[in-house]
Write a protein that holds these residues in place. Structure first.
Motif, PDB file in Angstrom:
ATOM      1  N   ASN A  27      53.363  60.104  74.569  1.00  0.00           N
ATOM      2  CA  ASN A  27      52.004  60.739  73.771  1.00  0.00           C
ATOM      3  C   ASN A  27      52.091  62.330  73.709  1.00  0.00           C
ATOM      4  OD1 ASN A  27      49.545  60.309  72.968  1.00  0.00           O
ATOM      5  ND2 ASN A  27      48.578  60.501  74.877  1.00  0.00           N
ATOM      6  N   ALA A  48      59.107  63.692  70.235  1.00  0.00           N
ATOM      7  CA  ALA A  48      58.109  63.877  69.294  1.00  0.00           C
ATOM      8  C   ALA A  48      58.383  63.349  67.897  1.00  0.00           C
ATOM      9  CB  ALA A  48      57.824  65.571  69.413  1.00  0.00           C
ATOM     10  N   GLU A  88      55.136  69.375  60.364  1.00  0.00           N
ATOM     11  CA  GLU A  88      55.496  68.257  60.120  1.00  0.00           C
ATOM     12  C   GLU A  88      56.978  67.868  59.704  1.00  0.00           C
ATOM     13  OE1 GLU A  88      53.796  65.371  61.212  1.00  0.00           O
ATOM     14  OE2 GLU A  88      52.371  66.749  62.250  1.00  0.00           O
ATOM     15  N   CYS A 100      50.898  66.598  76.474  1.00  0.00           N
ATOM     16  CA  CYS A 100      51.920  65.235  76.551  1.00  0.00           C
ATOM     17  C   CYS A 100      51.338  64.545  77.861  1.00  0.00           C
ATOM     18  CB  CYS A 100      53.403  65.532  76.587  1.00  0.00           C
ATOM     19  SG  CYS A 100      53.884  66.538  78.017  1.00  0.00           S
ATOM     20  N   ARG A 107      51.208  65.499  71.519  1.00  0.00           N
ATOM     21  CA  ARG A 107      50.031  65.676  70.554  1.00  0.00           C
ATOM     22  C   ARG A 107      49.795  67.085  70.453  1.00  0.00           C
ATOM     23  NH1 ARG A 107      48.871  63.654  75.061  1.00  0.00           N
ATOM     24  NH2 ARG A 107      47.263  64.035  76.251  1.00  0.00           N
ATOM     25  N   LYS A 116      40.923  68.071  77.852  1.00  0.00           N
ATOM     26  CA  LYS A 116      41.092  68.151  76.332  1.00  0.00           C
ATOM     27  C   LYS A 116      40.091  68.516  75.744  1.00  0.00           C
ATOM     28  CE  LYS A 116      41.973  65.457  72.272  1.00  0.00           C
ATOM     29  NZ  LYS A 116      40.885  66.118  71.571  1.00  0.00           N
TER      30      LYS A 116
END
Length: 190
Positions: A113, A189, A129, A103, A115, A86
């Motif tokens: 998870n 998500a 968003e 993920c 992201r 990462k």
């Protein structure tokens, strides 16, 4: 579609630009025919302990750029990366002013998870968003819902942001005639 990177790399250390280019070519050949609908292309890093920035640049980043440049329905997503990998990806994304979805991927195909690694400019981040929260949108609906709040007076601005997010491989684009609709890569998500 899932590509197990350990199968392509052959060991738990993925290093060097030359190895990255080899893995890129193998990834391209493994993707084969395009799906009819936009779908995630999981690059599964399970059992890869170390991946250097040069190897990732020539494989993952190159594959993402290639798939977006040809208008592919496959959207590369990093899965099961450790903190070391990462960090290397973060450095690459920061240097390119880009982002990629990551993920955790379970053996049964379950995604968790989800992201972003990297950053988006503020307008793209807001748009991203909104689409995530709404679980899909088009430029017109974003304009109606958030135009006044965002001080945006035309759908063109929203459309440009949405197209930019698709070009980065962060949203899926669906076409129905002349209309385009955008959805998150994963329903999970939302």
């Amino acid at each position: 579609m899932i590509i197990r990177m350990k199968d392509l790399v052959g060991k738990d250390i993925f290093a060097g630009a030359v190895n990255g280019k080899t893995v890129f070519a193998r990834c391209v050949s493994r993707t084969g025919d395009e799906p009819h609908q936009p779908a995630a292309l999981f690059l599964d890093f399970a059992d890869i302990e170390v991946a250097t920035a040069s190897a990732l640049r020539e494989s993952v980043v190159a594959l993402k750029a290639y798939k977006r440049s040809i208008g592919s329905n496959l959207y590369p997503v990093l899965s099961n990366i450790n903190d070391s990998i990462k960090d290397e990806v973060q450095v690459l994304m920061d240097a390119r002013n880009d982002a990629i979805v990551a993920c955790n991927l379970a053996s049964n195909g379950g995604v968790s998870n989800v992201r972003l690694i990297g950053d988006l400019d503020p307008k793209q981040a807001i748009t991203f968003e909104h689409v995530i929260r709404l679980n899909g949108a088009d430029a017109g609906s974003l304009m109606k819902k958030f135009g006044e709040e965002e001080k945006t007076t035309s759908t063109t601005a929203w459309n440009n942001r949405l197209v930019g997010l698709v070009q980065r491989g962060l949203l899926r684009e669906f076409t129905n005639g002349r209309s385009k609709y955008y959805r998150p890569l994963f329903e999970e998500a939302t």
